[in-house]
Design a protein around this motif. Structure first.
Motif, short mmCIF file in Angstrom:
data_model
loop_
_atom_site.label_atom_id
_atom_site.label_comp_id
_atom_site.label_asym_id
_atom_site.label_seq_id
_atom_site.Cartn_x
_atom_site.Cartn_y
_atom_site.Cartn_z
N GLU A 1 0.92 -1.22 0.02
CA GLU A 1 0.04 0.12 0.02
C GLU A 1 0.71 1.43 -0.10
OE1 GLU A 1 -3.33 0.39 -0.31
OE2 GLU A 1 -3.57 -1.62 -0.49
N LEU A 2 1.98 1.05 0.84
CA LEU A 2 2.80 2.35 0.83
C LEU A 2 3.47 2.88 -0.69
CD1 LEU A 2 4.56 2.10 4.55
CD2 LEU A 2 3.10 3.79 3.64
N LEU A 3 3.88 1.67 -1.30
CA LEU A 3 4.45 1.44 -2.42
C LEU A 3 3.62 2.16 -3.39
CD1 LEU A 3 6.88 -1.64 -2.49
CD2 LEU A 3 7.40 0.67 -2.18
N LEU B 1 4.00 5.37 -5.52
CA LEU B 1 3.91 5.41 -7.14
C LEU B 1 3.08 6.55 -7.66
CD1 LEU B 1 5.08 3.86 -9.37
CD2 LEU B 1 2.82 2.41 -9.33
N VAL B 2 1.83 6.70 -6.93
CA VAL B 2 0.97 7.67 -7.11
C VAL B 2 1.72 9.19 -6.86
CG1 VAL B 2 -1.30 9.12 -6.74
CG2 VAL B 2 -1.27 6.43 -6.83
N LYS B 3 2.59 9.43 -5.92
CA LYS B 3 3.17 10.53 -5.75
C LYS B 3 4.23 10.79 -6.75
CE LYS B 3 2.69 10.74 -0.65
NZ LYS B 3 3.46 10.62 0.53
N LEU B 4 4.72 9.83 -7.28
CA LEU B 4 6.01 9.83 -8.35
C LEU B 4 5.18 10.46 -9.64
CD1 LEU B 4 8.15 6.79 -7.53
CD2 LEU B 4 8.75 9.23 -7.10
N TYR C 1 5.98 16.87 -6.49
CA TYR C 1 6.99 15.86 -5.51
C TYR C 1 8.16 15.50 -5.67
CZ TYR C 1 7.48 11.65 -2.60
OH TYR C 1 7.95 10.71 -1.82
N ILE C 2 8.30 14.86 -7.37
CA ILE C 2 9.69 14.71 -8.00
C ILE C 2 10.42 15.93 -7.68
CG2 ILE C 2 10.61 14.11 -10.22
CD1 ILE C 2 8.19 12.85 -10.95
N ALA C 3 10.12 17.08 -7.92
CA ALA C 3 11.18 18.32 -7.63
C ALA C 3 11.43 18.56 -6.47
CB ALA C 3 10.59 19.59 -8.09
#
Length: 138
Positions: free
Chosen positions: A88-90, A94-97, A102-104
């Motif tokens: 679930e955390l991953l 993945l959604v955040k990526l 968020y990437i910046a």
């Protein structure tokens, strides 16, 4: 009536007739049969005891194996829950990526990348801890 008491000084001799001999043979044969029967019963009892002991031993071993398997099941289910939480955390990560902001932010934090006109200062961990301790004392 007068009762007479006799001394049994005379011995009684048995009559050796065919009937008496056949009765003795029958009695000897019955005694042998009783001995055989006792032996057979003893052997059957020993066999029954050995079989019962073996079955009891097998039952105990199966119970122990069952308990071990139950323990493994509990441990495996606990690991499964941990893996599901990690999954679930991953998935959330993945959604955040997919988010550029968020990437910046992650690139700035992990790889010390900067935007235009931005300066990054790296403070060692030991100094940060000392500063926090000093701030708490004042």
């Amino acid at each position: 009536m007068e009762q007479r008491k006799r001394k049994s000084t005379t011995t009684i001799a048995s009559i050796e007739t065919e009937y008496v001999r056949s009765l003795r043979k029958k009695e000897v044969w019955r005694n042998k049969q009783k001995k055989r029967l006792k032996r057979k019963l003893f052997i059957y009892a020993v066999i029954a005891f050995v079989v019962l002991g073996g079955l009891t031993n097998m039952y105990i071993q199966q119970q122990q194996t069952l308990q071990e398997k139950e323990q493994q099941k509990v441990e495996t289910l606990a690991k499964l829950e941990e893996v599901k939480e990690e999954q679930e955390l991953l998935k959330k990560q993945l959604v955040k990526l997919d988010d550029d902001d968020y990437i910046a932010k992650l690139a700035r934090k992990e790889y010390f990348l900067s935007d235009k006109n931005e300066i990054i200062f790296s403070v060692p961990e030991n100094k940060k801890k000392k500063e926090e301790k000093d701030d708490g004392k004042e």
